[in-house]
Design an enzyme around this catalytic site. Structure first.
Site, short mmCIF file in Angstrom:
data_model
loop_
_atom_site.label_atom_id
_atom_site.label_comp_id
_atom_site.label_asym_id
_atom_site.label_seq_id
_atom_site.Cartn_x
_atom_site.Cartn_y
_atom_site.Cartn_z
CG PHE A 61 52.08 -18.98 2.31
CD1 PHE A 61 52.59 -20.02 1.56
CD2 PHE A 61 50.70 -18.77 2.30
CE1 PHE A 61 51.75 -20.85 0.81
CE2 PHE A 61 49.86 -19.58 1.57
CZ PHE A 61 50.38 -20.62 0.82
CE LYS A 62 49.31 -19.29 -1.68
NZ LYS A 62 48.17 -18.93 -2.49
CG ASP A 63 55.49 -12.22 -1.01
OD1 ASP A 63 55.17 -12.01 -2.19
OD2 ASP A 63 55.08 -11.53 -0.06
CB THR A 88 48.51 -17.42 -5.88
OG1 THR A 88 48.60 -18.51 -4.96
CG2 THR A 88 49.31 -17.78 -7.12
#
Length: 469
Positions: free
Chosen positions: A112-114, A145
């Site tokens: 999800f960090k993308d 991250t």
């Protein structure tokens, strides 16, 4: 829109300044002077937008010093179907028992960090070019991250990345994603310690204002407000996909380690998004769960931080938590300073008198998940729906089930694709998770990493020798 510090010692600054700043000069975190409000009418007008154009609408409320045409170009460059392998960018998939999965892991590093990092990669390069300067990104990662930042910033003009990670405490896939990068501007540093200790080094160096200025240190960890703002977008996107009429409430379940992801949900809710509950899910490192249950914040030392099968959440001191506490105590910067002084002095602070507000005013509830829960949840979701989830998402699903309400969609925020944690998937299902074809041989690639002692001095020397100046 101007930004101030949670500790009161920073003059109000525009978005582009705090984008490059990272930690505030007084040791606090940048927050907006006030939160923009989104009316029901405006929210309804966003229903037909692409993800990139929704991102423009939301981020334009925060980045008011970037011309609209430029900002729209940046969001459209960040959120493309080619980068995210999906026309939706963030698909919404039904699970079972009133749950749906908000698919945040379609990007290049499968996490999800993308979602925020792809925007940061664009906006960093844009602002640095506008100002004719360079930036050395210093960060710490518990797994996702780091790779998201490195893939977003690799080869970008004017930027170098120095990313600390806990030696031996990430999955083999996570290590390979980061350490296989050979780009000249990417520097991986594995330290002999846990994530919290690595993060302490980052904060110490960022707090040395002379060093920070000389080497132009910036941040991509969620201490950088731009990441929080970019994550707010997918809460609006999830609500728009899960509802069909104005005012309908939705709950979000969020696996949480550093509190950045769920903080973005708190921001979205505070902006007027009809969010019923924000369900915080932790693993065995349940400092945040303990706070929301009791009102006592008691961070743990490194030796009491467990290594678990959801390693990206193996965190006992959540950086972004300070931003929520700032709101909780009425944006009283002096009180925030006193609370964190209490943590430094006594190891904890007690806001149990405010505990009823956590759910009544802010919608927060919490729960925790164990290794056995993780395995059982992965197995049950797969057998029931055919959907394979990673261990962190399994923590979210397990806790979300405890708070499902009739008529209120419960959206679980996906943390990563299961291929990043194949060992745990194999333990749950008896077979490993298959990585996407383009990453099938990732772990066999040559790796480039510097292993250092977990000290401020060792990292300082490495930056001095390798920084862009």
């Amino acid at each position: 829109m101007k930004y101030i510090s949670t500790r009161g010692g920073m003059a109000a600054q525009p978005f582009s300044d705090i984008l490059l700043e990272g930690l505030a000069p007084d040791g606090g975190l940048a927050v907006p002077e006030h939160l923009p409000q989104v009316s029901e009418q405006t929210l309804e007008s966003w229903r037909g937008l692409t993800y990139a154009d929704l991102a423009f609408e939301v981020l334009s409320l925060f980045a008011t010093d970037i011309p609209a045409d430029d900002l729209r170009r940046l969001t459209r460059a960040a959120y493309t179907p080619e980068t995210f392998n999906s026309e939706d960018i963030v698909p919404l998939r039904p699970l079972e028992g009133g749950l749906s999965l908000l698919g945040l892991s379609e990007g290049p590093t499968l996490a999800f960090k993308d979602m925020a990092m792809q925007f940061l990669g664009q906006v960093f390069e844009y602002v640095l070019a506008q100002r004719g300067t360079t930036l050395n990104i210093l960060g710490a990662t518990s797994g996702d991250t780091g790779s998201a930042a490195e893939y977003a910033l690799r080869g970008k003009a004017g930027v170098a990345v120095f990313m600390l990670s806990p030696h031996g405490r990430m999955s083999a896939f996570q290590r390979a994603q980061m350490y296989s990068l050979q780009d000249e501007n990417i520097h991986n540093i594995a330290v002999h310690g846990v994530f919290d200790e690595a993060q302490d080094i980052v904060k110490a160096l960022a707090g040395d204002l002379e060093f920070k200025t000389k080497y132009r240190l910036g941040a991509v960890n969620s201490i950088n407000w731009a990441r929080i703002a970019a994550q707010v977008v997918y809460y609006f996107h999830g609500w728009l996909r899960a509802t069909d009429k104005p005012g309908q409430q939705v709950s979000f379940a969020v696996p949480s380690g550093n509190f950045g992801n769920i903080l973005s949900g708190h921001i979205a809710r505070s902006m007027g998004l009809p969010v019923r509950r924000l369900v915080l899910a932790t693993n065995e490192n349940n400092v945040l769960e303990e706070f929301f249950r009791t009102g006592v914040y008691r961070p743990r030392p490194a030796e009491q931080t467990y290594a678990t099968s959801s390693p990206s959440m193996d965190i006992s001191r959540a950086s972004n938590f300070e931003r929520f506490v700032f709101d909780l105590v009425g944006r009283d910067a002096d009180r925030v300073k006193a609370l964190w002084a209490s943590v430094a002095r006594d190891g904890s602070f007690d806001l149990s008198a405010l505990q009823p507000q956590f759910e009544e005013r802010y919608g927060f509830v919490s729960g925790q998940s164990s290794h056995a829960d993780r395995l059982a949840t992965i197995r049950a979701v797969y057998e029931t729906t055919g959907v394979l989830i990673d261990p962190h998402t399994a923590d979210g699903v397990k806790v979300a089930r405890e708070f499902v309400e009739p008529g209120v969609p419960m959206l679980v925020l996906e943390t990563a694709l299961p291929a990043k944690f194949s060992e745990t998937i194999e333990e749950a299902l008896g077979r490993p998770a298959t990585p996407p074809g383009n990453l099938a041989n990732l772990e066999s690639l040559p790796q480039r990493v510097e292993v250092l002692e977990c000290t401020e001095a060792a990292v300082r020397r490495f930056i001095e020798a390798n920084a862009k100046v």
